[in-house]
Each structure stands twice: as C-alpha cells, then as structure tokens.
Design a protein around this motif. Sequence first.
Motif, PDB file in Angstrom:
ATOM      1  N   LEU A  85      31.233  -3.935  18.391  1.00  0.00           N
ATOM      2  CA  LEU A  85      30.283  -4.076  19.589  1.00  0.00           C
ATOM      3  C   LEU A  85      30.416  -5.309  20.325  1.00  0.00           C
ATOM      4  O   LEU A  85      30.664  -5.262  21.654  1.00  0.00           O
ATOM      5  CB  LEU A  85      29.046  -3.787  19.221  1.00  0.00           C
ATOM      6  CG  LEU A  85      27.946  -3.955  20.137  1.00  0.00           C
ATOM      7  CD1 LEU A  85      28.157  -2.470  21.008  1.00  0.00           C
ATOM      8  CD2 LEU A  85      26.546  -3.597  19.632  1.00  0.00           C
ATOM      9  N   ILE A  86      30.354  -6.547  19.642  1.00  0.00           N
ATOM     10  CA  ILE A  86      30.618  -7.919  20.256  1.00  0.00           C
ATOM     11  C   ILE A  86      32.043  -7.911  21.047  1.00  0.00           C
ATOM     12  O   ILE A  86      31.910  -8.371  22.228  1.00  0.00           O
ATOM     13  CB  ILE A  86      30.425  -8.955  19.458  1.00  0.00           C
ATOM     14  CG1 ILE A  86      28.898  -8.957  18.943  1.00  0.00           C
ATOM     15  CG2 ILE A  86      30.588 -10.205  19.801  1.00  0.00           C
ATOM     16  CD1 ILE A  86      28.579 -10.087  17.781  1.00  0.00           C
ATOM     17  N   GLU A  87      32.774  -7.510  20.299  1.00  0.00           N
ATOM     18  CA  GLU A  87      34.333  -7.451  20.957  1.00  0.00           C
ATOM     19  C   GLU A  87      34.310  -6.738  22.472  1.00  0.00           C
ATOM     20  O   GLU A  87      34.894  -7.319  23.498  1.00  0.00           O
ATOM     21  CB  GLU A  87      35.400  -7.120  19.974  1.00  0.00           C
ATOM     22  CG  GLU A  87      36.755  -7.275  20.606  1.00  0.00           C
ATOM     23  CD  GLU A  87      37.949  -6.376  19.645  1.00  0.00           C
ATOM     24  OE1 GLU A  87      38.943  -6.505  19.607  1.00  0.00           O
ATOM     25  OE2 GLU A  87      37.325  -5.747  19.078  1.00  0.00           O
ATOM     26  N   LYS A  88      33.668  -5.518  22.171  1.00  0.00           N
ATOM     27  CA  LYS A  88      33.747  -4.701  23.314  1.00  0.00           C
ATOM     28  C   LYS A  88      33.127  -5.454  24.621  1.00  0.00           C
ATOM     29  O   LYS A  88      33.309  -5.331  25.837  1.00  0.00           O
ATOM     30  CB  LYS A  88      33.093  -3.318  22.941  1.00  0.00           C
ATOM     31  CG  LYS A  88      33.371  -2.301  24.166  1.00  0.00           C
ATOM     32  CD  LYS A  88      32.579  -1.104  23.559  1.00  0.00           C
ATOM     33  CE  LYS A  88      33.105   0.223  24.569  1.00  0.00           C
ATOM     34  NZ  LYS A  88      32.602   1.534  23.845  1.00  0.00           N
ATOM     35  N   ILE A  89      31.871  -5.992  24.205  1.00  0.00           N
ATOM     36  CA  ILE A  89      30.870  -6.976  25.243  1.00  0.00           C
ATOM     37  C   ILE A  89      31.926  -7.745  26.136  1.00  0.00           C
ATOM     38  O   ILE A  89      31.608  -8.209  27.230  1.00  0.00           O
ATOM     39  CB  ILE A  89      29.562  -7.454  24.634  1.00  0.00           C
ATOM     40  CG1 ILE A  89      28.786  -6.281  24.236  1.00  0.00           C
ATOM     41  CG2 ILE A  89      29.043  -8.469  25.631  1.00  0.00           C
ATOM     42  CD1 ILE A  89      27.424  -6.509  23.162  1.00  0.00           C
ATOM     43  N   ILE A  90      32.598  -8.723  25.067  1.00  0.00           N
ATOM     44  CA  ILE A  90      33.326  -9.729  25.790  1.00  0.00           C
ATOM     45  C   ILE A  90      34.482  -9.320  26.381  1.00  0.00           C
ATOM     46  O   ILE A  90      34.365  -9.884  27.523  1.00  0.00           O
ATOM     47  CB  ILE A  90      33.758 -10.733  24.481  1.00  0.00           C
ATOM     48  CG1 ILE A  90      32.432 -11.300  23.853  1.00  0.00           C
ATOM     49  CG2 ILE A  90      34.779 -11.829  24.803  1.00  0.00           C
ATOM     50  CD1 ILE A  90      32.935 -11.999  22.485  1.00  0.00           C
ATOM     51  N   ILE A  91      35.279  -8.430  25.810  1.00  0.00           N
ATOM     52  CA  ILE A  91      36.399  -7.845  26.967  1.00  0.00           C
ATOM     53  C   ILE A  91      35.775  -7.303  28.105  1.00  0.00           C
ATOM     54  O   ILE A  91      36.552  -7.602  29.113  1.00  0.00           O
ATOM     55  CB  ILE A  91      37.202  -6.822  25.903  1.00  0.00           C
ATOM     56  CG1 ILE A  91      37.759  -7.364  24.603  1.00  0.00           C
ATOM     57  CG2 ILE A  91      38.111  -5.697  26.794  1.00  0.00           C
ATOM     58  CD1 ILE A  91      38.212  -6.075  23.864  1.00  0.00           C
ATOM     59  N   HIS A  92      34.926  -6.876  28.134  1.00  0.00           N
ATOM     60  CA  HIS A  92      34.452  -6.285  29.443  1.00  0.00           C
ATOM     61  C   HIS A  92      33.541  -7.092  30.290  1.00  0.00           C
ATOM     62  O   HIS A  92      33.066  -6.843  31.380  1.00  0.00           O
ATOM     63  CB  HIS A  92      33.938  -4.803  29.458  1.00  0.00           C
ATOM     64  CG  HIS A  92      34.555  -3.689  28.893  1.00  0.00           C
ATOM     65  ND1 HIS A  92      34.782  -3.338  27.646  1.00  0.00           N
ATOM     66  CD2 HIS A  92      35.286  -2.809  29.624  1.00  0.00           C
ATOM     67  CE1 HIS A  92      35.595  -2.356  27.372  1.00  0.00           C
ATOM     68  NE2 HIS A  92      35.933  -1.908  28.537  1.00  0.00           N
TER      69      HIS A  92
END
Length: 370
Positions: free
Chosen positions: A82-89
């Motif tokens: 979840l955190i990775e997805k937030i950062i990537i986008h």
Amino acid sequence: MKTGELIKYLEDWAPKEAAWERDNVGIQIGSRNKELKNILICLELNRDVVSEAIKKKCNFIFTHHPLIFTPLKKLEFDKDNLIEKIIIHGLTVYSAHTNLDFTKGGVSFALAKKLNLQNIEFLQNADSNRVKIVVFAPEESVDTLSEKLFETGAGIIGEYSKCSFRLKGEGTFRGSENSNPVIGKKGSFEKVSEMRLELIAERWLLPKILDVIDRHHPYETPAFDIYPLKNENENFGAGCIGNLPAEMTPSDFYEHVKKSLRLESFRYSKGNQKKIHKVAVCGGSGSELLGRAIASGADAFITADIKYHTFHDALDKIHLIDAGHYETEVVVLDEVKKRIEKFINDKKIKVYKYTRSTNPIKFYKHKGDK
C-alpha cells in the motif's frame, strides 16, 4: 493551489495540537509542495481507496483514521504494498483523527446534525489548555497590534471572535544609555499613556503570538505577561449534546436513529425516560462520557464500542445506544467535503467522497446472506 494551502486550512479548523497526545495526525505520506489535483475523502485507507483515488486522478487523500499509528521499523515493499503504491503515484495522505473528534463542527457535531439535534454544544469541554496574554502598548498602536494578534487565532471565545479587553492607564520607564526608546529620551524617567490589552488563546498559538508582539509592537522591549488559565475550553471538547425538535417515545427514537444513520441494527439498553428530548452523542468510542451524559440531563446517549458492564451502568438511568464505530464517524465526511469545496472554490479541482464502505464489521442474518 499547493497541498500545503489545503493542509493549513484544515489545521486552522482542526489544529493538530488539539489531538490526543499519542495520536498521529497530519501528513502520513507525501508533500506540502505539490500542485493540488483532485481530492478523495474517506474514513480510513485501504487498497480499494487508493485504487479509487488513482482512477479519479486524485493526488490528495483525506482520512479520519491515520494510516500510520505506530512507528514503522522498516519499509519492505512486496506485491501490492500500500505505501509503495501511494509513493509511486505521488499521493499525499493526510489524517485528522482525534483533533477532528475534539473540534467544533467535527465528528460529534456532524453526528448530532445527522440526528437533527438542535442547540448543539460540547458534552464535555476540553480541560484547560489556554493562556491569557496581556500586552501593554501606546494607545495609538493598540488597534494595529490587536488585529495582528487576532490573525494568529487569539481572541476566540465560543461563537465570538476578536474578543479582547482594554484598559487605559499610565506606564513608566527609564531607558539606560544603551537603550533606544521610541518615546522619550534615554536616561530620562518617562510617563506614557498606554493601553492594557488582554486576549485569550490556545497555548499552542504562543509561538505565533510572541512573534507578532516582537514584530509589530512599537517598543524596543515590549512589556507583556502570560497567565495559564484553569477555565474549561469552550472552543474544543468531547461529544455533543442537543435537543430533538420534538419529544419522541423510546421506540420512535430508536427508529429515528436507525433511519438517520442507515443502520441494519444496533445494541442498546433502556433508560427510565418515557419521552426522549435531550440527546448526547459521541462519534466513535465515547463510553467514558456516560457519566457526563447522565449528569447533563440527557435522556439518551449514542456512541460506539460500548462494553457489557457499561450497559449495566446505564440501565434504568439513560437510553444507551451503541450505533457502531464506523456508523457514528463516517457522517463527518460530508462536513469535510463541504468545507474543502468551499475553501478551494475551483471547479477544476474535484472533491470526491469514497463510494464504498471501509467498515470491516458485517451482520450475520441467516445462511445465504452476505
């Protein structure tokens, strides 16, 4: 508009300093310096919320429950993290939790309005967290100085702003040879017509207030006092209490609660009141306010996460309703959405409320139901 401008607006309404000291409010992930695109508002974050934010081209997500509550010891990205997805986008996630609970117009006020209560006020005002600032200034400077102090948020008492007290008097001083007095001469004993200006403010505003005095007071060395106050704070508090437009029987009131909050069911214990008019509420877990609700003369108290023995404590004293944690808090999202839309006032920036439920609790009816 930058994300930081929206955050400042939100924190002027629900200051981070008003939160429970162990809470983690404010930016969870992201930046204050990005151009604000669309906004998604939700009670809490999960993968579906993030996916909807991305689909609707949002780069700012407002949550009530913080994504990060305990310290992270490591960040190890795996599949669909979840955190990775937030950062990537490039999303900014911002949370207003107990500060929104304790703020006027916040969670409990939204719950009270949803139940159509009138004359709403805090059930329990916050403990003393304010100070009185007393500043002595020349009469001709006091208007400008007071306006600058009001701009910090000082001088708010209940529904009134720009509250102050002024008293005219005479100040005396004698500057040393190293002084540079604005009035009179160094080394001379001076008498000056001055005003005593008094204002009340939350303690966390002191750095801003002292900065204003330093920059806008005409004297080389301003004279001021700061007094801690023991008064309860009517600007912040827990829970709400108000009146129904007309009395209801308990059965009619239970039905009113069920329909107003769109509940499948709820837990309750009966009081001894045959009619219900005065109602106390607290969004989320508010069982500790039961005694206050009874002492305030409430006929009913609505909150969530109520323990078995608390129902016993309320029995035959007050109608106690456990309407669910999610159900008593999600009502604030409409208020947050309305305020953000009014602040932004930009048709290019869309403000969305999450379209689905993040409530993990389901009610089992019978075999075959989902």
